[in-house]
Design an enzyme around this catalytic site. Structure first.
Site, PDB file in Angstrom:
ATOM      1  N   CYS A  96     -24.194  11.245   4.737  1.00 50.44           N
ATOM      2  CA  CYS A  96     -23.231  10.261   4.247  1.00 50.44           C
ATOM      3  C   CYS A  96     -22.480   9.766   5.481  1.00 50.44           C
ATOM      4  CB  CYS A  96     -22.310  10.865   3.179  1.00 50.44           C
ATOM      5  SG  CYS A  96     -21.352  12.290   3.720  1.00 50.44           S
ATOM      6  N   ARG A 104     -20.003  13.921   0.171  1.00 48.87           N
ATOM      7  CA  ARG A 104     -21.089  13.266  -0.574  1.00 48.87           C
ATOM      8  C   ARG A 104     -22.455  13.856  -0.273  1.00 48.87           C
ATOM      9  NH1 ARG A 104     -19.834   7.006   0.577  1.00 48.87           N
ATOM     10  NH2 ARG A 104     -19.218   7.841   2.596  1.00 48.87           N
TER      11      ARG A 104
END
Length: 139
Positions: A96, A104
């Site tokens: 991410c 994430r």
């Protein structure tokens, strides 16, 4: 109660096997490896089965991404369904923006691991580390 008579009774063995085979079995989770940017670059050069999976938003991806990366937004409600369609025989380098703990990419890797992907790599530092090393970007 005489436990040895229970263990010797074939009916008890059959029932025990039946109960065990019907009980939900937990699937062991795979190992998620971590690699720094230099190791990822080397892997991408040497392994044609390696795929970069960028789990940032489409807007972040469009602003700049690793060449050849595929983008599946972790915030999409159907993220699990989308990644479930990916080839499980490939190695996935997931990132991410910064790959912070519980971020994430970590959530994405947990989902993919739960779906049975066996070759998963978290790119330490995420896209920020890639940029910091002045590596090529696609837009």
């Amino acid at each position: 109660m005489n436990y040895s008579s229970i263990l010797l009774n074939p009916l008890h063995w059959f029932l025990g096997i039946l109960l065990y085979s019907c009980a939900p079995q937990s699937q062991p989770k795979g190992q998620i490896d971590h690699a720094n940017v230099a190791t990822v670059v080397e892997l991408l050069d040497q392994n044609e089965n390696a795929v970069v999976l960028d789990v940032r938003t489409p807007e972040e991806f469009t602003a700049g991404h690793i060449e050849g990366a595929i983008n599946i937004n972790i915030y999409d409600d159907d993220f699990p369904e989308k990644v479930a369609k990916l080839d499980r025989d490939k190695t996935y380098v997931v990132h991410c923006a910064a790959n912070v703990e519980n971020g994430r990419s970590a959530k994405s890797l947990d989902i993919m691991d739960g779906l049975g992907f066996t070759s998963l790599i978290s790119m330490d530092g995420g896209f920020a580390a890639w940029q910091q090393d002045s590596l090529p970007l696609a837009k």
